[in-house]
Design an enzyme around this catalytic site. Structure first.
Site, PDB file in Angstrom:
ATOM      1  N   SER A  12       0.846  -1.197   0.000  1.00  0.00           N
ATOM      2  CA  SER A  12       0.000   0.000   0.000  1.00  0.00           C
ATOM      3  C   SER A  12       0.884   1.250   0.000  1.00  0.00           C
ATOM      4  O   SER A  12       1.714   1.423   0.903  1.00  0.00           O
ATOM      5  CB  SER A  12      -0.883   0.036   1.247  1.00  0.00           C
ATOM      6  OG  SER A  12      -1.333   1.363   1.446  1.00  0.00           O
ATOM      7  N   HIS A  37      -1.259  -1.230  -4.252  1.00  0.00           N
ATOM      8  CA  HIS A  37      -2.520  -0.914  -3.567  1.00  0.00           C
ATOM      9  C   HIS A  37      -2.556   0.582  -3.288  1.00  0.00           C
ATOM     10  O   HIS A  37      -1.643   1.129  -2.641  1.00  0.00           O
ATOM     11  CB  HIS A  37      -2.585  -1.701  -2.257  1.00  0.00           C
ATOM     12  CG  HIS A  37      -3.888  -1.588  -1.517  1.00  0.00           C
ATOM     13  ND1 HIS A  37      -5.013  -2.302  -1.870  1.00  0.00           N
ATOM     14  CD2 HIS A  37      -4.226  -0.837  -0.441  1.00  0.00           C
ATOM     15  CE1 HIS A  37      -5.990  -2.002  -1.022  1.00  0.00           C
ATOM     16  NE2 HIS A  37      -5.549  -1.127  -0.144  1.00  0.00           N
ATOM     17  N   ASP A  39      -4.584   3.662  -1.677  1.00  0.00           N
ATOM     18  CA  ASP A  39      -5.628   3.956  -0.675  1.00  0.00           C
ATOM     19  C   ASP A  39      -6.180   5.362  -0.836  1.00  0.00           C
ATOM     20  O   ASP A  39      -5.517   6.346  -0.508  1.00  0.00           O
ATOM     21  CB  ASP A  39      -5.039   3.810   0.741  1.00  0.00           C
ATOM     22  CG  ASP A  39      -4.927   2.347   1.142  1.00  0.00           C
ATOM     23  OD1 ASP A  39      -3.854   1.953   1.655  1.00  0.00           O
ATOM     24  OD2 ASP A  39      -5.891   1.602   0.936  1.00  0.00           O
ATOM     25  N   MET A  41      -8.727   8.159   0.359  1.00  0.00           N
ATOM     26  CA  MET A  41      -9.487   8.479   1.573  1.00  0.00           C
ATOM     27  C   MET A  41     -10.054   9.889   1.455  1.00  0.00           C
ATOM     28  O   MET A  41      -9.362  10.805   0.979  1.00  0.00           O
ATOM     29  CB  MET A  41      -8.568   8.405   2.796  1.00  0.00           C
ATOM     30  CG  MET A  41      -7.973   7.023   2.994  1.00  0.00           C
ATOM     31  SD  MET A  41      -6.922   6.987   4.474  1.00  0.00           S
ATOM     32  CE  MET A  41      -6.329   5.291   4.373  1.00  0.00           C
ATOM     33  N   HIS A  70      -8.365   1.258  -3.687  1.00  0.00           N
ATOM     34  CA  HIS A  70      -9.260   1.011  -2.549  1.00  0.00           C
ATOM     35  C   HIS A  70      -9.922   2.331  -2.163  1.00  0.00           C
ATOM     36  O   HIS A  70      -9.251   3.233  -1.637  1.00  0.00           O
ATOM     37  CB  HIS A  70      -8.413   0.454  -1.389  1.00  0.00           C
ATOM     38  CG  HIS A  70      -9.167   0.223  -0.128  1.00  0.00           C
ATOM     39  ND1 HIS A  70      -8.528  -0.023   1.061  1.00  0.00           N
ATOM     40  CD2 HIS A  70     -10.495   0.207   0.149  1.00  0.00           C
ATOM     41  CE1 HIS A  70      -9.433  -0.189   2.015  1.00  0.00           C
ATOM     42  NE2 HIS A  70     -10.634  -0.069   1.477  1.00  0.00           N
ATOM     43  N   MET A  72     -11.969   4.523   0.127  1.00  0.00           N
ATOM     44  CA  MET A  72     -12.549   4.714   1.447  1.00  0.00           C
ATOM     45  C   MET A  72     -13.235   6.084   1.411  1.00  0.00           C
ATOM     46  O   MET A  72     -12.770   7.073   2.020  1.00  0.00           O
ATOM     47  CB  MET A  72     -11.454   4.640   2.522  1.00  0.00           C
ATOM     48  CG  MET A  72     -10.979   3.207   2.730  1.00  0.00           C
ATOM     49  SD  MET A  72      -9.340   3.071   3.455  1.00  0.00           S
ATOM     50  CE  MET A  72      -8.339   3.253   1.983  1.00  0.00           C
ATOM     51  N   MET A 141     -11.107  -6.074   5.663  1.00  0.00           N
ATOM     52  CA  MET A 141     -10.330  -5.135   6.475  1.00  0.00           C
ATOM     53  C   MET A 141      -9.957  -5.809   7.790  1.00  0.00           C
ATOM     54  O   MET A 141     -10.843  -6.319   8.496  1.00  0.00           O
ATOM     55  CB  MET A 141     -11.126  -3.866   6.757  1.00  0.00           C
ATOM     56  CG  MET A 141     -11.454  -3.019   5.532  1.00  0.00           C
ATOM     57  SD  MET A 141     -10.040  -2.556   4.537  1.00  0.00           S
ATOM     58  CE  MET A 141      -9.082  -1.606   5.722  1.00  0.00           C
ATOM     59  N   ASP A 176      -6.443  -6.608   4.240  1.00  0.00           N
ATOM     60  CA  ASP A 176      -5.940  -5.240   4.250  1.00  0.00           C
ATOM     61  C   ASP A 176      -5.856  -4.688   5.677  1.00  0.00           C
ATOM     62  O   ASP A 176      -6.878  -4.387   6.292  1.00  0.00           O
ATOM     63  CB  ASP A 176      -6.873  -4.356   3.394  1.00  0.00           C
ATOM     64  CG  ASP A 176      -6.262  -3.028   3.103  1.00  0.00           C
ATOM     65  OD1 ASP A 176      -6.948  -2.174   2.527  1.00  0.00           O
ATOM     66  OD2 ASP A 176      -5.076  -2.816   3.451  1.00  0.00           O
TER      67      ASP A 176
HETATM   68  C1  DX5 Z   1      -6.048   1.371   5.824  1.00  0.00           C
HETATM   69  C2  DX5 Z   1      -5.664   1.013   4.391  1.00  0.00           C
HETATM   70  C3  DX5 Z   1      -4.621  -0.069   4.353  1.00  0.00           C
HETATM   71  C4  DX5 Z   1      -3.305   0.345   5.040  1.00  0.00           C
HETATM   72  C5  DX5 Z   1      -2.428  -0.847   5.255  1.00  0.00           C
HETATM   73  O1  DX5 Z   1      -7.230   2.124   5.823  1.00  0.00           O
HETATM   74  O2  DX5 Z   1      -6.780   0.566   3.661  1.00  0.00           O
HETATM   75  O3  DX5 Z   1      -4.363  -0.434   2.989  1.00  0.00           O
HETATM   76  O4  DX5 Z   1      -2.636   1.285   4.222  1.00  0.00           O
HETATM   77  O5  DX5 Z   1      -1.318  -0.404   6.020  1.00  0.00           O
HETATM   78  P1  DX5 Z   1      -0.642  -1.426   7.065  1.00  0.00           P
HETATM   79  O6  DX5 Z   1      -0.201  -2.608   6.236  1.00  0.00           O
HETATM   80  O7  DX5 Z   1       0.515  -0.643   7.629  1.00  0.00           O
HETATM   81  O8  DX5 Z   1      -1.694  -1.795   8.064  1.00  0.00           O
HETATM   82 ZN    ZN Z   2      -6.356  -0.308   1.665  1.00  0.00          ZN
END
Ligand code: DX5
Ligand code: ZN
Length: 231
Positions: A12, A37, A39, A41, A70, A72, A141, A176
């Site tokens: 990620s 990956h 993320d 947000m 991903h 969010m 998750m 994840d």
């Molecule tokens: C959290 C993200 C994950 C996160 C994973 O909301 O969706 O992808 O970046 O990071 P680690 O592997 O450090 O938990």
């Molecule tokens: Zn993620």
């Protein structure tokens, strides 16, 4: 993208150097990442804000494997076309992001991307029992979304249930949050095939020391494949 259930490591970039995304993406792919990956947000669905379609579009030329985006965010539907245009290969929406996840998955596939659905820790596997024919990936998750570096929340029972529900359908089970060489075998033994890892991949490395990323990825992969052999 031909379907296979062999173990894939998807670092990620939330844990990457935010001033050097292009170099970081090239580094993790050169060091063995199977997917990247990304993320997204919005500071509303989760208490953190990262980047949107223009940034994802800028990442695209640096990604030679799979850009696994991903979301969010809520709402999702108004942004699907923008992420398709930005070049997402897989676009994952949270089951909890709104009342019409069924329509959202239809729209993601309609925009030409693989469709993923993400389940927060409190959401049961059964929440996707009417979505199996619309889904290419289920993202389980194992932290409450919003940040990297959090403690792993054990979801192995949910993963086993999902593995049962999926049967031989070509649907990836992605994990994840908090994945590292200790937790990777647990989730692979339960039926997962894609492992997202942020802090466990990027820790100790940098664009000047990318070999550390390779060592971290290899350690996760070794631990995960050990679980496959033991199974
Ligand atoms: C959290 C993200 C994950 C996160 C994973 O909301 O969706 O992808 O970046 O990071 P680690 O592997 O450090 O938990
Ligand atoms: Zn993620």
């Amino acid at each position: 993208m031909t379907f296979s259930r062999h173990v894939k490591i998807a670092p990620s970039i939330l844990s990457a150097d935010f001033a050097n995304f292009g170099q970081e993406i090239q580094a993790i792919e050169a060091q063995g990442a199977d997917w990247v990956h990304v993320d997204v947000m919005d500071g509303h669905f989760v208490p953190n804000l990262t980047f949107g379609p223009p940034a994802v579009k800028a990442f695209r030329p640096h990604v030679n494997t799979v850009m696994d985006v991903h979301l969010m965010i809520t709402p999702v539907d108004p942004y699907i076309d923008a992420y398709a245009e930005a070049g997402a290969d897989i676009l994952t929406a949270h089951q909890e992001a709104g009342p019409h996840i069924h329509r959202t998955l239809q729209a993601i596939r309609g925009a030409g991307m693989k469709a993923g659905v993400a389940l927060n820790p409190a959401t049961p596997a059964e929440a996707i029992s009417h979505l199996l024919d619309l889904t290419d990936l289920v993202c389980v998750m194992t932290v409450n979304p919003g940040f990297g570096g959090q403690r792993f929340i054990d979801m192995t029972q949910k993963i086993r249930t999902l593995r049962e529900m999926i049967g031989d359908r070509p649907i990836h089970i992605e994990i994840d949050g908090g994945v590292d060489p200790t937790t990777a075998p647990l989730v692979v033994d339960a039926g997962a095939d894609v492992l997202v890892a942020g802090s466990a991949v990027f820790r100790g490395g940098s664009v000047d020391k990318p070999e550390v990323y390779g060592e971290n990825i290899a350690a996760i992969r070794r631990a995960a494949e050990g679980a496959r052999i033991a199974a």
